[in-house]
Design an enzyme around this catalytic site. Sequence first.
Site, short mmCIF file in Angstrom:
data_model
loop_
_atom_site.label_atom_id
_atom_site.label_comp_id
_atom_site.label_asym_id
_atom_site.label_seq_id
_atom_site.Cartn_x
_atom_site.Cartn_y
_atom_site.Cartn_z
N HIS A 253 0.83 -1.21 0.00
CA HIS A 253 0.00 0.00 0.00
C HIS A 253 0.87 1.27 0.00
CE1 HIS A 253 -3.43 2.61 1.26
NE2 HIS A 253 -2.45 3.28 1.84
N GLU A 254 1.77 1.35 0.95
CA GLU A 254 2.60 2.56 1.06
C GLU A 254 3.45 2.75 -0.19
OE1 GLU A 254 1.91 4.74 3.11
OE2 GLU A 254 0.66 3.49 4.40
#
Length: 655
Positions: free
Chosen positions: A445-446
């Site tokens: 995600h990041e």
Amino acid sequence: MAENPFFAPSNLPYQLPPFADIREEHYLPAFERGMAEQLAEVDAIASSTEPPTFDNTIAALERSGRILDRTATVFYSIASSNTTDGIMEIEKQISPELTRHSDAIRLNRALWARIKQVTTEDAEESWLLEKYRDDFIRAGADLSETEQDRLRELNGELSTLSTEFAQSLLKASTESALVVEDPKELDGFDEAKIESLLKDGKYVLPLLNFTNQPGLAQLTDRDVRRRLYELSVGRAPGNFERAAKMATLRAERAALLGFPNHAAYSVTDQTAKTAEAVEEMLGQLVGPAVRNAGKEAEALTEQAGFAIEPWDWSYYSEKVRQARYDFDAAAMRPYFELNRVYRDGIFFAATELYGVTFAERADLGGYHHDVTVFEVSNEDGSRLGLFVLDPYARETKRGGAWMNNLVDQSFLFGQLPVVMNNLNVTKPASGPTLLTYDEVNTAFHEFGHALHGLFSQVRYPRVSGTSVPRDFVEYPSQVNEMWGTWPEVLANYAKHHETGEPMPAELVAKLTAAEKFNQGFKTVEYLAATLLDWAWHKLAPGETVADAEAFEAAALEAARIDVALVRPRYRTNYFAHIFAGGYSAGYYSYIWSEVLDAESVEWFKENGGLTRANGDHFRRELLSRGGSLDPLTAFRNFRGREPSIQPLLARRGLD
Ligand SMILES: [Zn+2]
């Protein structure tokens, strides 16, 4: 004394900040000089005798404030990732000064008069011009002198309260930690975990910044679970009063600016645009989510054999998950070794999709020895930027995971981007770092945010990379999560850290089968926090709240999301997103972005998944555009149609 490193641009590659040379005593003088420099620049723009043009007004503003920009970028990065008492002191002192500084620019009448006269034919310029006008109006540029004075006071008070909220929360993660003397009470944790908690003869389990602490899934002692849960939901009690005060001040500010409440003010520059649009979407989700959570609760009660309490949910849901899917989260971890997850998983997927490659730059460093710097290049060898990774939790780091820019991409300054990811993975006392599946997902995600920053191809810093509306910014990062379980990617990185054996097919099957599990709980937990945020920010101007806990309970009941066993993911007292971050009346953004995410995942699947052609299309139409055009236009250019909520409802089992 050596020259302050913030006074001149960094000499390091990509203008990576010279962390090794930066000391605490550099910040205040750099902030002071940076603000003075920018005010002088703004003054020159505002008092120019030439007719206002895009270049001598808007572009000139974009060029202003370089020292301040460099200083603030590094300072807030360190304040989040590696803070000290000294840094916290500076933060307290500087945050109201920065608010005054930004008010001094946006409430400058001569400057505003010039901005209103600028015209341009260029599409990117006219989008930016509109952003500036919007920023100024929203900051109060059109108000009377008296109204502006009150606005400045409100902004100052809010910024002080917000800093206090964040700092008391950071202290609470250790002050409200679970402390036990007898390791038997930690039954359920493995030996290495227990060992890592030992501090001065006691076992100390610090709090992470959400309601349901991960330990609740493992600790077998019911009373220890209860104590941990109560510490979690009751931490930083002084923040209840701060939050109530902030909500009242925000309502007053919204009224000054001509809005019925802070929520309405907050969404006008978002893709949602109106409070009604947000409420309509949330309204479609609450009922089905509560029903799903109710069904899940029945299964848990059956498993436990008694009426469970909130602190039992994670423990018995883990048991049901094991029974139903034979899914054992611990059995996965040997296949998720940190370095391999990055090199053979996250970077591999990016290479397959976008042709980019990653090379560690051991000669470049961060502010801590656990920070690693990678150089990112395009397929043709041209340089793209730097990716900086700080994976480990430490007492000086705030909770959660996030991406931030250390240097913004812009053609204006001929600058390539330097982007950073922070995680909060527990560093083992020795040996390899093995992740949970949740941590793997967070890392993907990041990294999606990181790609959004790295691929930026825009002229002006104001719209660089992830400088998009809050309710759009989570969209590219959520899309990147899909590659974590994509078969070709998973097969490439999920290998046993000792034997190198691939993850057995049956474990892989369980991982994907269990994905929909507990979605009722997760959706309710999220929606409850969203609706709590919403209730605080729909306060009418003049309304005050004497008992913030009672307000919270009433708000959840009114929104029909008061599920006794599922508290909000964040209660008021530790809801940093909305009281110490930029997400006030904006926590809905995650699910709003997920509508676009689910649409895009569907598009990738329809078009053959992990291919260069797909990656290039997504990069060209969406990731590279940053905030340089209307975000929904970028989405339509990519997807070829208007977004619909159906793919999201299907994914969450809510249809
Ligand atoms: Zn995110």
